[in-house]
Design an enzyme around this catalytic site. Structure first.
Site, PDB file in Angstrom:
ATOM      1  N   SER A   1       3.290  -1.855  10.314  1.00  0.00           N
ATOM      2  CA  SER A   1       4.841  -2.078  10.713  1.00  0.00           C
ATOM      3  C   SER A   1       5.304  -3.595  10.102  1.00  0.00           C
ATOM      4  O   SER A   1       6.281  -3.780  11.023  1.00  0.00           O
ATOM      5  CB  SER A   1       5.191  -1.629  11.971  1.00  0.00           C
TER       6      SER A   1
ATOM      7  N   GLU B   1      -6.852   5.170   7.968  1.00  0.00           N
ATOM      8  CA  GLU B   1      -6.601   6.271   7.352  1.00  0.00           C
ATOM      9  C   GLU B   1      -7.903   7.245   6.552  1.00  0.00           C
ATOM     10  O   GLU B   1      -8.220   8.202   6.707  1.00  0.00           O
ATOM     11  CB  GLU B   1      -5.436   6.605   6.491  1.00  0.00           C
TER      12      GLU B   1
ATOM     13  N   GLY C   1       2.629   2.446  10.992  1.00  0.00           N
ATOM     14  CA  GLY C   1       3.617   3.549  10.365  1.00  0.00           C
ATOM     15  C   GLY C   1       4.263   3.777  11.899  1.00  0.00           C
ATOM     16  O   GLY C   1       5.149   4.847  11.978  1.00  0.00           O
TER      17      GLY C   1
ATOM     18  N   ASN D   1       0.915  -1.211  -0.075  1.00  0.00           N
ATOM     19  CA  ASN D   1       0.093   0.102   0.005  1.00  0.00           C
ATOM     20  C   ASN D   1       1.010   1.304  -0.002  1.00  0.00           C
ATOM     21  O   ASN D   1       1.592   1.559   1.088  1.00  0.00           O
ATOM     22  CB  ASN D   1      -0.864  -0.131   1.165  1.00  0.00           C
TER      23      ASN D   1
ATOM     24  N   HIS E   1      -9.476   1.425   4.725  1.00  0.00           N
ATOM     25  CA  HIS E   1      -8.196   1.315   5.443  1.00  0.00           C
ATOM     26  C   HIS E   1      -8.399   2.701   6.655  1.00  0.00           C
ATOM     27  O   HIS E   1      -9.172   3.722   6.824  1.00  0.00           O
ATOM     28  CB  HIS E   1      -7.044   2.282   4.623  1.00  0.00           C
TER      29      HIS E   1
ATOM     30  N   GLU F   1      -5.491  -4.722  10.645  1.00  0.00           N
ATOM     31  CA  GLU F   1      -4.394  -3.585  10.963  1.00  0.00           C
ATOM     32  C   GLU F   1      -4.644  -2.882  12.169  1.00  0.00           C
ATOM     33  O   GLU F   1      -5.346  -1.846  12.351  1.00  0.00           O
ATOM     34  CB  GLU F   1      -4.160  -2.582   9.839  1.00  0.00           C
TER      35      GLU F   1
ATOM     36  N   LYS G   1       0.038   4.188  -0.440  1.00  0.00           N
ATOM     37  CA  LYS G   1      -0.626   5.561   0.145  1.00  0.00           C
ATOM     38  C   LYS G   1      -0.204   6.499  -0.599  1.00  0.00           C
ATOM     39  O   LYS G   1      -0.358   6.525  -1.949  1.00  0.00           O
ATOM     40  CB  LYS G   1      -0.116   5.844   1.552  1.00  0.00           C
TER      41      LYS G   1
HETATM   42  P1  PGA Z   1       3.001   0.383   7.435  1.00  0.00           P
HETATM   43  O1  PGA Z   1       1.501   0.403   6.807  1.00  0.00           O
HETATM   44  O2  PGA Z   1       3.381  -1.053   7.014  1.00  0.00           O
HETATM   45  O3  PGA Z   1       3.674   1.394   7.184  1.00  0.00           O
HETATM   46  O4  PGA Z   1       2.683   0.270   9.106  1.00  0.00           O
HETATM   47  C1  PGA Z   1       0.644  -0.332   6.683  1.00  0.00           C
HETATM   48  C2  PGA Z   1      -0.629   0.192   6.272  1.00  0.00           C
HETATM   49  O5  PGA Z   1      -1.226   1.182   6.605  1.00  0.00           O
HETATM   50  O6  PGA Z   1      -1.183  -0.584   5.410  1.00  0.00           O
END
Ligand code: PGA
Length: 251
Positions: free
Chosen positions: A210, A97, A171, A8, A95, A165, A10
């Site tokens: 992560s 976000e 992140g 992903n 997601h 998640e 983003k």
């Molecule tokens: P990350 O993001 O691997 O940077 O923690 C995962 C995600 O948001 O899908």
């Protein structure tokens, strides 16, 4: 079950970043792809170019969100059939976000997942708890409820993927311990089997938050973890491919 390793990107990536997709694509072989499915979800502006770049046909390209409607007065939004036409085979929906920053409800996520299916793509439906919920010991109950409410209508009639998640792990470099991941994935598996019967046993449940080359192997070894949704570590071919290799160790 075949693992799915999903990147992903983003809101990251420009034309120059297609070199990373090319580099992953060049390393994939039929032997790898017979044991692991791979998708990268770049920003929608790169979908066409990413599909052309992933020329071997061994990796899929996906989108990060879609609108629930197929067309209309929705300035700035993208319909699932448009994304499918641009080459998306998967669409991430819900997601955290999007849920946090765009106020997407479970019902909105379910409608997007249905739209993704109707467009012939596979929705990757994201769920996960906040740190507060985890600390109060409510993670499994909250995520189970969120998952049920985020499933599209008639989920038994199409391929879907669930991505667990934990919001506090995205992140941050923080990862739940293996026992917590295991309990959550087992609970989601039971829920899917309960809701979808035999089909629920075959829905892939990804872990995201992560995931990196140095922790991927142990996370992917957990029962009912059927792949990963990877943000930061998917941006560079070397780290993304290292996670694909970790998935192959499990096969
Ligand atoms: P990350 O993001 O691997 O940077 O923690 C995962 C995600 O948001 O899908």
């Amino acid at each position: 079950m075949k693992n799915l390793i999903a990147g992903n990107w983003k809101m990251n990536g420009d034309i120059a970043a297609l070199a990373e997709i090319m580099s992953v694509d060049e390393r994939l072989t039929d032997a790898i792809c017979s044991r692991c499915d791979i998708v990268v979800c770049p920003p929608a502006t790169l979908l066409w170019a990413a599909c052309a770049t992933a020329a071997s046909g061994r990796m899929a390209i996906g989108a990060q969100d879609c609108h629930a409607q197929t067309a209309g007065a929705f300035t700035g939004d993208l319909a699932a059939p448009m994304l499918a036409e641009a080459g998306a085979e998967y669409i991430i929906v819900g997601h955290s976000e999007r849920r946090d920053q765009h106020g997407e409800t479970d019902a909105a996520v379910a409608a997007k997942a249905r739209a993704a299916i109707e467009a012939g793509t596979v929705p990757i439906i994201c769920v996960g708890e906040s740190r507060d919920v985890r600390e109060h010991g409510d993670a499994i109950a909250v995520v189970s409820e969120q998952t049920l409410a985020s499933l599209p209508d008639n989920p038994e009639d199409a391929a879907i993927v669930i991505a667990y998640e934990p919001i506090w792990a995205i992140g941050t470099g923080l990862v739940p311990d293996n026992r917590d991941i295991s309990q959550m994935h087992d609970a989601l598996r039971a829920l899917l089997v309960d809701k979808l019967g035999d089909k629920g046993a075959n829905v892939r449940i990804l872990y995201g938050g992560s995931m990196k080359p140095d922790n991927a192997a142990e996370i992917l070894a957990i029962e009912n973890v059927n792949g990963g949704l990877i943000g930061g570590a998917s941006l560079k071919a070397d780290s993304f491919f290292a996670i694909i290799e970790a998935a192959l160790e499990q096969g």
